[in-house]
Design a protein around this motif. Structure first.
Motif, PDB file in Angstrom:
ATOM      1  N   ASN A 196      13.166  42.044  29.863  1.00 37.99           N
ATOM      2  CA  ASN A 196      14.190  41.801  28.751  1.00 37.99           C
ATOM      3  C   ASN A 196      14.735  40.535  28.831  1.00 37.99           C
ATOM      4  N   ASN A 199      12.214  37.540  27.841  1.00 38.61           N
ATOM      5  CA  ASN A 199      11.591  37.763  26.337  1.00 38.61           C
ATOM      6  C   ASN A 199      12.833  36.517  24.962  1.00 38.61           C
ATOM      7  N   THR A 200      13.783  36.763  26.051  1.00 37.65           N
ATOM      8  CA  THR A 200      15.240  36.322  25.398  1.00 37.65           C
ATOM      9  C   THR A 200      15.350  34.243  25.757  1.00 37.65           C
TER      10      THR A 200
END
Ligand code: AMP
Length: 460
Positions: A196, A199-200
């Motif tokens: 995650n 992804n950011t």
């Protein structure tokens, strides 16, 4: 065969690499450098020992030298975050070595040492800052670091940062840095939180992946000795009589254990020191320096303290205790057989630790050769082992309910086991497929079988 020149590195970097004696780029360097020179973001699946530090520091140095900016007080152009102080110091050394013929300044900042020197260095102007997340946040929040001109951001050993509880610090730091930048994230494994995070922070990244953990371990001659807990110290002293063990890194699961092992070795005229989180940064650095210089033959470490340690020519890694997180086994034995050398790992396995051995064999997808030790410890070893077992038990007893399991893993080891440790077959590029054909080792099978009850003397 690809050379560094073929990777289009500039002459001052090639000269520095020649000085270091590196001629052939490692696989991660070959794969990553061309993309990084183009300015791409990168997601790297790699662990220490693969040459990943040079894979990211060389292109960053090159881009900074090619597009120079005036150095200003407090402003930095590159930020590299690493989980431990030792790793941060090592990365800064690499930047300084590779950048020796460039006019770029690198420093490392981390906790456990005074802040004054770090603040005054930042005040004078720094191009590349290597930091552990906590100290970085402290100094940035106090206004000693200005990020408006940041062009490069590297998260190294992201999974370890997550394991060590830095995820919240990382999120805060990510909010502070400018949106327009080149970002690199390296991790040996990819638990969901790190995926995650990737992804950011990453924008249209290239993904590079090198040597799955299971094959990295293949360069290492790995052996297991079954031995009762109370006899481990005597076995270690006996093994250390082998002169081919020139530089040994011994892993203990607990800080208390690390101290006792090093005392026992020193008491037997085997120069040793312990390194763990209860030692001051200066004591840790001194132990590491002594080990590198060869003043001591044995460094006894816990997993966290040893993370990222890069010492040349570690001939043997000895697992005094087997780790309860199988990935740690890979990280530990990876301290030997660095770069192109080979090495040996010897793991002591008591009856209680046999389930850990099974987990490790599942991860590395092979059965390890085993032998049985007949070494017998002293009466005082036996009493100490009983005391330790009692102490461990009293620590476990209050653990009930929700956190019971976690406490059970804790002991007095330095950090809790990853709460949602990734199952080794999920998401990790290095993970084996499920199941294991020849799973269970047995003392009567494997290399040790032909010589059961043989003393491991003369073991390499
Ligand atoms: P790292 O994975 O960055 O910790 O690097 C592992 C070790 O390999 C370090 O001791 C590096 O100095 C060394 N190394 C990195 N790149 C090369 C190369 N191309 N040739 C030989 N050794 C290297």
């Amino acid at each position: 065969m690809t050379t560094f020149t073929a990777l289009a590195l500039i002459e001052p970097l090639i000269r520095a690499l020649n000085k270091e004696g590196y001629t052939i780029p490692t696989p991660i360097q070959q794969q990553a450098i061309p993309h990084l020179l183009e300015g791409r973001d990168l997601l790297g699946f790699a662990q220490t020992g693969t040459g990943k530090t040079a894979a990211f520091s060389l292109p960053i140095l090159q881009r900074m030298a090619t597009f120079p900016k005036k150095r200003k007080a407090k402003e930095i152009r590159a930020l590299i975050l690493a989980p431990t102080r030792e790793l941060a110091a090592q990365i800064a050394d690499s930047f300084n070595n590779y950048g020796t013929f460039l006019d770029l300044k690198t420093i490392a900042i981390f906790g456990g040492v005074g802040r004054g020197r770090q603040i005054s260095d930042l005040e004078k102007g720094v191009d590349i800052l290597v930091a552990t997340p906590g100290r970085f946040l402290d100094l940035a929040n106090e206004g000693h670091i200005v990020l408006t001109n940041l062009d490069f951001f590297v998260l190294d050993e992201a999974d370890q940062m997550f394991d060590m509880g830095f995820i919240h610090d990382l999120r805060k730091i990510i909010k502070m840095i400018p949106a327009k930048r080149q970002t690199l994230l390296f991790s040996a494994t990819m638990p969901t939180d790190i995926a995650n995070l990737a992804n950011t922070v990453l924008s249209n990244p290239v993904t590079v992946e090198v040597t799955p953990v299971a094959t990295t371990a293949e360069k290492i001659d790995q052996r297991v000795i079954f031995v009762e807990q109370a006899n481990k110290n005597a076995l270690l002293v006996q093994i250390m009589k082998d002169p081919t063990i020139t530089r040994a890194l011994v892993f203990s699961r607990t800080k208390h254990g690390a101290n006792k092992i090093s005392q026992r070795l020193s008491g037997n005229n085997i120069p040793a020191e312990a390194i763990h989180g209860n030692k001051s940064q200066n004591a840790r650095q001194k132990a590491l320096d002594d080990f590198k210089a060869g003043t001591i033959r044995v460094l006894v470490a816990t997993d966290i303290a040893a993370r990222g340690i890069d010492v040349d020519a570690v001939s043997h890694v000895i697992n005094f205790d087997l780790p309860n997180v199988p990935e740690s086994y890979i990280h530990r034995i990876g301290r030997t057989a660095r770069a192109d050398t080979t090495g040996t790992s010897i793991s002591f396995c008591s009856t209680d630790e046999k389930p850990f051995l099974r987990d490790i064999e599942k991860l590395i997808r092979k059965s390890l050769p085993t032998e049985i030790s007949t070494t017998v410890g002293t009466e005082s070893d036996r009493l100490t082992a009983i005391d330790d077992a009692k102490r461990e038990l009293s620590r476990k007893t209050p653990a009930r309910g929700k956190f019971g399991d976690q406490k059970r893993h804790l002991g007095n080891s330095e950090k809790p086991r990853r709460p949602n440790a990734m199952p080794s077959n999920k998401l990790s590029p290095n993970a084996p497929s499920q199941g294991r054909p020849n799973s269970r080792p047995h003392p009567s099978k494997g290399a040790g079988a032909s010589r059961p009850h043989q003393r491991p003397q003369g073991s390499r």
